[in-house]
Design a protein around this motif. Sequence first.
Motif, short mmCIF file in Angstrom:
data_model
loop_
_atom_site.label_atom_id
_atom_site.label_comp_id
_atom_site.label_asym_id
_atom_site.label_seq_id
_atom_site.Cartn_x
_atom_site.Cartn_y
_atom_site.Cartn_z
N MET A 52 0.34 -1.05 0.07
CA MET A 52 0.17 0.08 0.50
C MET A 52 0.50 1.48 0.02
SD MET A 52 -2.46 -0.50 3.40
CE MET A 52 -4.00 -1.62 3.05
N ARG A 53 0.23 1.95 -0.67
CA ARG A 53 1.19 3.57 -0.81
C ARG A 53 1.14 4.26 0.49
NH1 ARG A 53 -1.61 6.68 -5.04
NH2 ARG A 53 -2.67 4.59 -4.94
N PRO A 54 1.84 5.08 1.21
CA PRO A 54 1.55 5.52 2.00
C PRO A 54 0.89 7.42 3.04
CG PRO A 54 4.08 5.52 1.64
CD PRO A 54 3.16 4.99 1.10
N TYR B 123 4.30 -8.40 3.51
CA TYR B 123 3.84 -7.04 3.03
C TYR B 123 4.64 -5.49 3.68
CZ TYR B 123 -0.25 -10.15 3.71
OH TYR B 123 -1.25 -11.04 3.39
N PHE B 124 4.11 -4.48 2.55
CA PHE B 124 5.39 -3.79 2.04
C PHE B 124 4.83 -2.13 1.93
CE2 PHE B 124 6.03 -2.56 -2.41
CZ PHE B 124 5.55 -3.55 -2.96
N VAL B 125 4.86 -0.85 2.72
CA VAL B 125 5.05 0.23 2.62
C VAL B 125 5.54 0.45 1.16
CG1 VAL B 125 4.56 2.76 2.87
CG2 VAL B 125 4.48 0.23 4.55
N TRP C 261 7.95 4.28 -2.50
CA TRP C 261 8.60 4.74 -4.00
C TRP C 261 7.10 4.86 -4.41
CZ3 TRP C 261 13.16 0.66 -4.53
CH2 TRP C 261 14.56 1.78 -4.39
N HIS C 262 6.08 4.47 -4.26
CA HIS C 262 5.04 4.58 -5.46
C HIS C 262 4.64 6.06 -4.98
CE1 HIS C 262 4.81 0.56 -7.22
NE2 HIS C 262 4.92 1.25 -8.23
N ALA C 263 4.44 6.21 -3.94
CA ALA C 263 3.73 7.37 -3.53
C ALA C 263 4.94 8.96 -4.07
CB ALA C 263 3.92 8.10 -1.76
N GLY D 146 6.06 4.61 -15.15
CA GLY D 146 6.90 3.68 -14.73
C GLY D 146 5.97 3.11 -13.54
N TYR D 147 4.99 3.56 -13.25
CA TYR D 147 4.95 2.81 -11.98
C TYR D 147 4.57 1.77 -11.88
CZ TYR D 147 1.19 3.76 -7.99
OH TYR D 147 0.26 2.68 -6.73
N PRO D 148 3.37 0.69 -12.88
CA PRO D 148 3.25 -0.51 -12.77
C PRO D 148 4.28 -0.76 -13.72
CG PRO D 148 1.83 0.81 -14.70
CD PRO D 148 2.78 1.60 -13.88
N LEU E 268 7.13 -0.64 -11.76
CA LEU E 268 7.63 -0.47 -10.43
C LEU E 268 7.21 -1.62 -9.94
CD1 LEU E 268 9.83 0.16 -8.32
CD2 LEU E 268 8.71 2.40 -7.88
N GLN E 269 5.62 -1.22 -10.03
CA GLN E 269 4.80 -2.15 -9.42
C GLN E 269 5.33 -4.26 -9.69
OE1 GLN E 269 0.92 -1.30 -9.47
NE2 GLN E 269 0.16 -3.27 -7.55
N ALA E 270 5.55 -4.69 -11.02
CA ALA E 270 6.11 -5.33 -11.43
C ALA E 270 6.67 -5.89 -11.00
CB ALA E 270 6.47 -5.08 -12.85
N ALA E 271 8.01 -5.44 -10.70
CA ALA E 271 8.85 -5.42 -9.71
C ALA E 271 9.46 -6.02 -8.35
CB ALA E 271 10.70 -4.51 -10.38
N ASP E 272 8.57 -4.69 -7.46
CA ASP E 272 7.94 -5.13 -6.13
C ASP E 272 7.32 -6.94 -6.45
OD1 ASP E 272 8.36 -1.88 -5.21
OD2 ASP E 272 5.93 -2.25 -6.27
N ILE E 273 6.70 -7.02 -7.01
CA ILE E 273 5.55 -8.45 -7.04
C ILE E 273 7.20 -9.52 -7.65
CG2 ILE E 273 4.36 -9.90 -8.07
CD1 ILE E 273 2.63 -7.61 -8.89
N ASP F 98 -8.66 -2.38 -9.29
CA ASP F 98 -8.37 -1.60 -9.70
C ASP F 98 -7.39 -2.06 -9.94
OD1 ASP F 98 -8.08 -1.71 -6.75
OD2 ASP F 98 -7.41 0.51 -7.10
N GLN F 99 -6.32 -2.49 -9.36
CA GLN F 99 -5.18 -3.53 -9.82
C GLN F 99 -5.31 -4.18 -10.44
OE1 GLN F 99 -2.65 -1.10 -8.13
NE2 GLN F 99 -3.74 -0.15 -7.24
N LEU F 100 -6.32 -5.14 -11.08
CA LEU F 100 -6.21 -6.03 -12.32
C LEU F 100 -5.33 -5.80 -13.13
CD1 LEU F 100 -9.49 -7.55 -11.98
CD2 LEU F 100 -7.39 -8.96 -11.17
N1 TRP Z 1 -0.27 -0.04 -6.85
C1 TRP Z 1 -0.87 -0.52 -5.97
C2 TRP Z 1 -1.84 -0.11 -4.99
O1 TRP Z 1 -2.22 1.56 -5.27
C3 TRP Z 1 0.19 -0.50 -4.49
C4 TRP Z 1 1.33 -1.50 -4.90
C5 TRP Z 1 2.27 -0.73 -5.56
C6 TRP Z 1 1.55 -3.12 -4.57
N2 TRP Z 1 3.25 -2.16 -5.36
C7 TRP Z 1 2.54 -3.00 -5.10
C8 TRP Z 1 0.19 -3.15 -4.68
C9 TRP Z 1 3.36 -4.41 -5.19
C10 TRP Z 1 0.51 -4.97 -4.96
C11 TRP Z 1 2.01 -5.55 -5.57
O2 TRP Z 1 -2.84 -0.01 -3.98
#
Ligand code: TRP
Length: 327
Positions: free
Chosen positions: A10-12, A38-40, A43-45, A131-133, A135-140, A153-155
């Motif tokens: 989740m974004r903080p 589970y992480f905060v 960077w996405h914020a 690049g938001y998505p 970076l999210q792909a890298a997170d996962i 919404d995240q599908l």
């Molecule tokens: N984009 C997600 C949101 O707004 C937050 C998020 C960032 C995320 N990286 C992620 C969620 C990786 C799941 C996996 O809720």
Amino acid sequence: MEKERILSGMRPTGRLHIGNLQVLENWCRLQDDYDCFYFVADWHALTTAYDDTLNIKNNIREMIADWLAVGIDPAKSVVFVQSKILEHAELHLLFSMFVPLSWLERVPTYKDQVQQFKEQGKDIMTYGFLGYPLLQAADILIYRANAVPVGEDQLPHVEMCREVARRFNFIYRRVFPEPRAELARIPLLPGIDGRKMSKSYDNEIGLAADTEEIKRRVNAMITDPARIHKTDLGHPEVCVVHKYHEIYNLKQLAEIEEKCRAGKIGCVACKKELMVTLDALLAPIRERKQEILSRPGYIDEVLQEGIKTARHEAAKTMTLVREAISI
Ligand code: TRP
Ligand code: SF4
């Protein structure tokens, strides 16, 4: 047998609200059957608030306290902060070399969001926001997660993540599983004015709200405008108070509906019932949160532990990635 791995973030964006509760409860349930990360996503914020960073540290602390208060258990789950695991950034960079620009431009939320921010006078046509998505792909993928519990919404983001994994595996060699989205049926809780619940609308009820806040917010909820007197026949389906009873007060729901339709309960009394219900729901959460925040150093300890584990796992993946790319 090894457990499957779950990752979500989740974004903080400040303290959580009651609309986030069911999402978190779902995270909690998953803790028993999966290895959970589970992480905060700090960077996405920054992708939308790069110039408004003063509160980030405190928001992270608040958010972790909320998670723990609801029942995320650091003995079961890895809890950490994105910006402490630099490998997310390295993987994001390497992905950016082979991901076509068109994949990012066609993510359905992208153009909408840019437009939305533009209306608020903010230009987010940045490299980072596009690049938001990714970076999210890298997170996962840095944790080689198998499943990602997210809202609908995240599908599109999870779908893109799968495509990135597929492309990497095809160009180099198989390193990544293709993670699936783990959708939970989470009822949408409106804000007190009936719109989407959001801090920016000032219509939310805090996850750890005190009795005063609950009273104030429930009192301000929009009810059926056709009801002026208690005896006016009501239409619960258009009433925000009813939506909340529907989700959190199943016991009394049928009775409330019937009395509302028949003009036998007033909105003041009906709201009173809801205040009592919400207070009972949130009291244990706010007590635990208080307790967590009052233990000096506790949140830092939890994060340090989580960061250590996350770094270790991320480093393992990066070794495989660098080998695969021969770099
Ligand atoms: N984009 C997600 C949101 O707004 C937050 C998020 C960032 C995320 N990286 C992620 C969620 C990786 C799941 C996996 O809720
Ligand atoms: Fe809403 Fe309750 Fe009033 Fe009916 S009685 S309109 S459900 S607040």
